[in-house]
Design an enzyme around this catalytic site. Structure first.
Site, PDB file in Angstrom:
ATOM      1  CG  ASN A 122       9.659 -11.615  -0.291  1.00  0.00           C
ATOM      2  OD1 ASN A 122      10.518 -12.062   0.467  1.00  0.00           O
ATOM      3  ND2 ASN A 122       8.696 -10.819   0.137  1.00  0.00           N
ATOM      4  CE1 TYR A 173      14.969 -29.747   4.720  1.00  0.00           C
ATOM      5  CE2 TYR A 173      15.589 -27.437   4.524  1.00  0.00           C
ATOM      6  CZ  TYR A 173      15.790 -28.691   5.066  1.00  0.00           C
ATOM      7  OH  TYR A 173      16.812 -28.895   5.963  1.00  0.00           O
ATOM      8  N   GLY A 209       7.850 -29.474  -0.260  1.00  0.00           N
ATOM      9  CA  GLY A 209       6.774 -29.442   0.733  1.00  0.00           C
ATOM     10  C   GLY A 209       5.428 -29.264   0.065  1.00  0.00           C
ATOM     11  N   GLY A 261       2.926 -20.200   1.725  1.00  0.00           N
ATOM     12  CA  GLY A 261       1.820 -19.254   1.917  1.00  0.00           C
ATOM     13  C   GLY A 261       2.392 -17.995   2.523  1.00  0.00           C
ATOM     14  CB  CYS A 321       5.776 -11.700   2.220  1.00  0.00           C
ATOM     15  SG  CYS A 321       5.700 -10.550   3.599  1.00  0.00           S
ATOM     16  CE  LYS A 335       7.852 -17.626   8.757  1.00  0.00           C
ATOM     17  NZ  LYS A 335       9.052 -17.022   8.262  1.00  0.00           N
ATOM     18  NE  ARG A 378      -1.103 -11.618   7.088  1.00  0.00           N
ATOM     19  CZ  ARG A 378      -0.500 -10.434   7.313  1.00  0.00           C
ATOM     20  NH1 ARG A 378      -0.941  -9.354   6.713  1.00  0.00           N
ATOM     21  NH2 ARG A 378       0.538 -10.349   8.122  1.00  0.00           N
TER      22      ARG A 378
HETATM   23  N1  NAD Z   1       4.783  -9.762   7.702  1.00  0.00           N
HETATM   24  C1  NAD Z   1       6.009  -9.934   7.257  1.00  0.00           C
HETATM   25  O1  NAD Z   1       6.650 -10.944   7.543  1.00  0.00           O
HETATM   26  C2  NAD Z   1       6.676  -8.880   6.409  1.00  0.00           C
HETATM   27  C3  NAD Z   1       8.070  -8.951   6.197  1.00  0.00           C
HETATM   28  C4  NAD Z   1       8.671  -7.975   5.422  1.00  0.00           C
HETATM   29  C5  NAD Z   1       7.916  -6.973   4.833  1.00  0.00           C
HETATM   30  N2  NAD Z   1       6.557  -6.942   5.034  1.00  0.00           N
HETATM   31  C6  NAD Z   1       5.792  -5.842   4.419  1.00  0.00           C
HETATM   32  O2  NAD Z   1       5.560  -4.857   5.429  1.00  0.00           O
HETATM   33  C7  NAD Z   1       4.280  -4.256   5.248  1.00  0.00           C
HETATM   34  C8  NAD Z   1       3.443  -4.465   6.508  1.00  0.00           C
HETATM   35  O3  NAD Z   1       3.218  -5.850   6.649  1.00  0.00           O
HETATM   36  P1  NAD Z   1       2.568  -6.459   7.978  1.00  0.00           P
HETATM   37  O4  NAD Z   1       2.582  -7.936   7.823  1.00  0.00           O
HETATM   38  O5  NAD Z   1       3.202  -5.827   9.144  1.00  0.00           O
HETATM   39  O6  NAD Z   1       1.065  -5.909   7.833  1.00  0.00           O
HETATM   40  P2  NAD Z   1      -0.142  -6.060   8.867  1.00  0.00           P
HETATM   41  O7  NAD Z   1      -1.343  -6.214   8.016  1.00  0.00           O
HETATM   42  O8  NAD Z   1       0.187  -7.083   9.889  1.00  0.00           O
HETATM   43  O9  NAD Z   1      -0.175  -4.646   9.610  1.00  0.00           O
HETATM   44  C9  NAD Z   1      -0.447  -3.448   8.977  1.00  0.00           C
HETATM   45  C10 NAD Z   1      -0.981  -2.481  10.022  1.00  0.00           C
HETATM   46  O10 NAD Z   1      -1.119  -1.190   9.435  1.00  0.00           O
HETATM   47  C11 NAD Z   1      -2.280  -0.578   9.988  1.00  0.00           C
HETATM   48  N3  NAD Z   1      -2.676   0.562   9.148  1.00  0.00           N
HETATM   49  C12 NAD Z   1      -3.239   0.552   7.921  1.00  0.00           C
HETATM   50  N4  NAD Z   1      -3.406   1.829   7.475  1.00  0.00           N
HETATM   51  C13 NAD Z   1      -2.942   2.646   8.442  1.00  0.00           C
HETATM   52  C14 NAD Z   1      -2.823   4.062   8.578  1.00  0.00           C
HETATM   53  N5  NAD Z   1      -3.211   4.887   7.610  1.00  0.00           N
HETATM   54  N6  NAD Z   1      -2.314   4.552   9.725  1.00  0.00           N
HETATM   55  C15 NAD Z   1      -1.914   3.738  10.718  1.00  0.00           C
HETATM   56  N7  NAD Z   1      -1.986   2.390  10.636  1.00  0.00           N
HETATM   57  C16 NAD Z   1      -2.483   1.851   9.519  1.00  0.00           C
HETATM   58  C17 NAD Z   1      -3.277  -1.713  10.072  1.00  0.00           C
HETATM   59  O11 NAD Z   1      -4.345  -1.419  10.944  1.00  0.00           O
HETATM   60  C18 NAD Z   1      -2.383  -2.851  10.549  1.00  0.00           C
HETATM   61  O12 NAD Z   1      -2.344  -2.917  11.961  1.00  0.00           O
HETATM   62  C19 NAD Z   1       3.701  -4.893   3.999  1.00  0.00           C
HETATM   63  O13 NAD Z   1       4.032  -4.089   2.894  1.00  0.00           O
HETATM   64  C20 NAD Z   1       4.427  -6.223   3.906  1.00  0.00           C
HETATM   65  O14 NAD Z   1       4.503  -6.714   2.589  1.00  0.00           O
HETATM   66  C21 NAD Z   1       5.934  -7.862   5.811  1.00  0.00           C
END
Ligand code: NAD
Length: 440
Positions: A214, A257, A259, A263, A266, A327, A334
């Site tokens: 990232n 690119y 821009g 945001g 991540c 995006k 976020r």
């Molecule tokens: N969003 C992305 O594109 C992406 C890509 C790669 C990695 N990640 C990483 O993956 C992780 C999750 O990201 P996300 O975007 O899916 O998060 P998110 O905020 O969309 O979802 C997290 C979920 O976890 C739940 N949660 C929290 N505590 C809990 C618990 N104790 N038991 C059960 N559920 C619980 C929340 O209610 C929520 O629904 C982060 O570390 C993020 O950095 C995200």
């Protein structure tokens, strides 16, 4: 295989759906009752292409089960994937409260040996701490259960998450025992049938790899945005420079690119977390700190262009905004540039009309109540330009690429377009449009 995924957000829900598609029985557990209730009734908490069908099919076959009951979700499970959020704390570090709360839930409920896999993005050393935390609770319970731990960071891109998950570029597995690598390779083998894409390493390197991926991508964006600003100051055109440098195979065309800033959930938090990790380990990162600074400035570039064109007092002015999500292809707002731009314009007195194909509801929750009085959210792109003094393109959804310039011309009070993603052709200036772009 029986799989438990803890956390049903972007990563957990997509991962759970894809594992169920491959014939596994997957329990997706979340603490958010309304999210789970919605999912049980076919309501997805996020917009992600193809996810709805996959979730529906998995549920109908009984392979994908949503629950808030961790006990039910852990019963007979072979793998527990932790996919909860790791948001940014005030000091920039990753907040690991959700991770440890999930670990506590596992430790208090598990009744058989199991492999715990951390999919969330977590700072270097977290997997070991999670294992220690679970082991301590198991000891307090006088339990003989043995857990193993592995790191398996996620690389999906919102908007293409299903494709990325079903056809991954690579599957990084961080583990300390050969049998753990084998177990995870077996589980993932159905995703990489045509050629092996496993990269195996120790746990700390695996945790680090996610942050560095990232950080590298964000650095490329900020580098190119800085180049764009230098181009603008000197009369060069960043679009031409991009083509000129991308043709060098060592550089390539991806992610260069210019821009109006990045945001998302991540890049901003992961860069801060990596900076924090470096600092607490005695190293002051110089490049990373500036990647974030360049990005913060870049999110203001469109506002500065509006001010240069219309003056700093924007009372009586209304601007149309195209694109609110961070995006295209997602409803995630976020850290989206739209939030910075819209709040800044309103602070200067402007009113806003805005349209996004998917992110309006999320935007409403995120922008802040005090701003909503000055914002009209509309349900089609041209309504967002009616009686506006200019159009500002922030997110390059495909439906914005070839607009009807006749309609824009009729709708806009002044034929001014601020193109934050450089998607419009300069030739529209021949039809009387003033076009402001980034670095060209
Ligand atoms: N969003 C992305 O594109 C992406 C890509 C790669 C990695 N990640 C990483 O993956 C992780 C999750 O990201 P996300 O975007 O899916 O998060 P998110 O905020 O969309 O979802 C997290 C979920 O976890 C739940 N949660 C929290 N505590 C809990 C618990 N104790 N038991 C059960 N559920 C619980 C929340 O209610 C929520 O629904 C982060 O570390 C993020 O950095 C995200």
């Amino acid at each position: 295989m029986n799989i438990t995924v803890i956390g049903t957000g972007y990563v957990g829900l997509v991962t759970g759906a894809c594992f169920s598609k491959m014939g596994n029985k997957v329990y997706c557990v979340d603490i958010d009752e309304s999210k789970i209730e919605g999912l049980k009734n076919g309501i997805l908490p996020i917009f992600e292409p193809h996810l709805g069908t996959m979730v529906k099919n998995g549920q109908e076959k009984g392979d994908l089960i949503f629950t808030t009951d961790i006990g039910e979700a852990l019963d007979n499970t072979d793998f527990i994937f932790i996919a909860v959020g790791t948001p940014m704390s005030e000091d920039g570090s990753a907040n690991l409260d959700y991770i440890f709360s999930a670990a506590t839930d596992i430790a208090e409920n598990i009744d058989h040996d199991v492999l715990v896999v951390i999919k969330s993005t977590v700072p270097i050393g977290t997997c070991f701490k999670v294992k220690e935390h679970i082991d301590n609770i198991l000891k307090e319970r006088n339990s003989n259960v043995k857990i193993d731990i592995a790191s398996n960071p996620e690389f999906l891109k919102e908007g293409r998450a299903i494709e990325d998950c079903m056809h991954p570029d690579r599957i990084i597995i961080g583990a300390e025992k050969p049998e753990i690598f084998d177990k995870l390779k077996d589980l993932y083998s159905s995703f990489v049938l045509n050629h092996d894409r496993f990269i195996l390493m120790d746990i700390k390197s695996s945790e680090m790899t996610k942050y560095v991926a990232n950080a590298m991508l964000a650095t490329k964006i900020s580098f190119m945005n800085e180049v764009a600003n230098i181009c603008e100051a000197t009369g060069a055109n960043v679009q031409k420079v991009r083509l000129g440098i991308g043709s060098d195979k060592r550089i390539g065309y991806d992610f260069i690119y210019a821009g109006c800033g990045y945001g998302g959930s991540c890049f901003p938090k992961d860069i801060q977390a990596l900076i924090h990790t470096a600092q607490i380990n005695g190293y002051e990162p110089m490049i990373l700190s500036n990647v974030e600074k360049v990005n913060a400035n870049q999110k203001m570039v469109l506002v500065n262009k509006v001010v240069d064109r219309f003056g700093s007092d924007l009372n009586g002015r209304t601007f149309g905004i195209w694109g609110l999500s961070f995006k295209p292809g997602t409803n995630d707002v976020r850290e989206a540039t739209s939030l910075t731009v819209i709040r800044s314009l309103i602070d200067k007195g402007a009113k806003i009309k805005a349209y996004d194909p998917e992110a309006i509801e999320e935007f409403k929750k995120a922008v802040g109540e005090k701003y909503m009085d000055s914002i009209e959210l509309v349900d089609n792109r041209y309504s967002a330009t009616e009686n506006c003094d200019g159009l500002i393109l922030i997110t390059e959804w495909k439906e914005f690429r070839n607009p009807d310039y006749g309609i824009l011309s009729d709708n806009l009070n002044e034929k001014v377009i601020f193109d934050g993603r450089n998607i419009y052709d300069k030739r529209i200036t021949k039809e009387g449009f003033e076009l402001f772009q980034i670095g060209c």
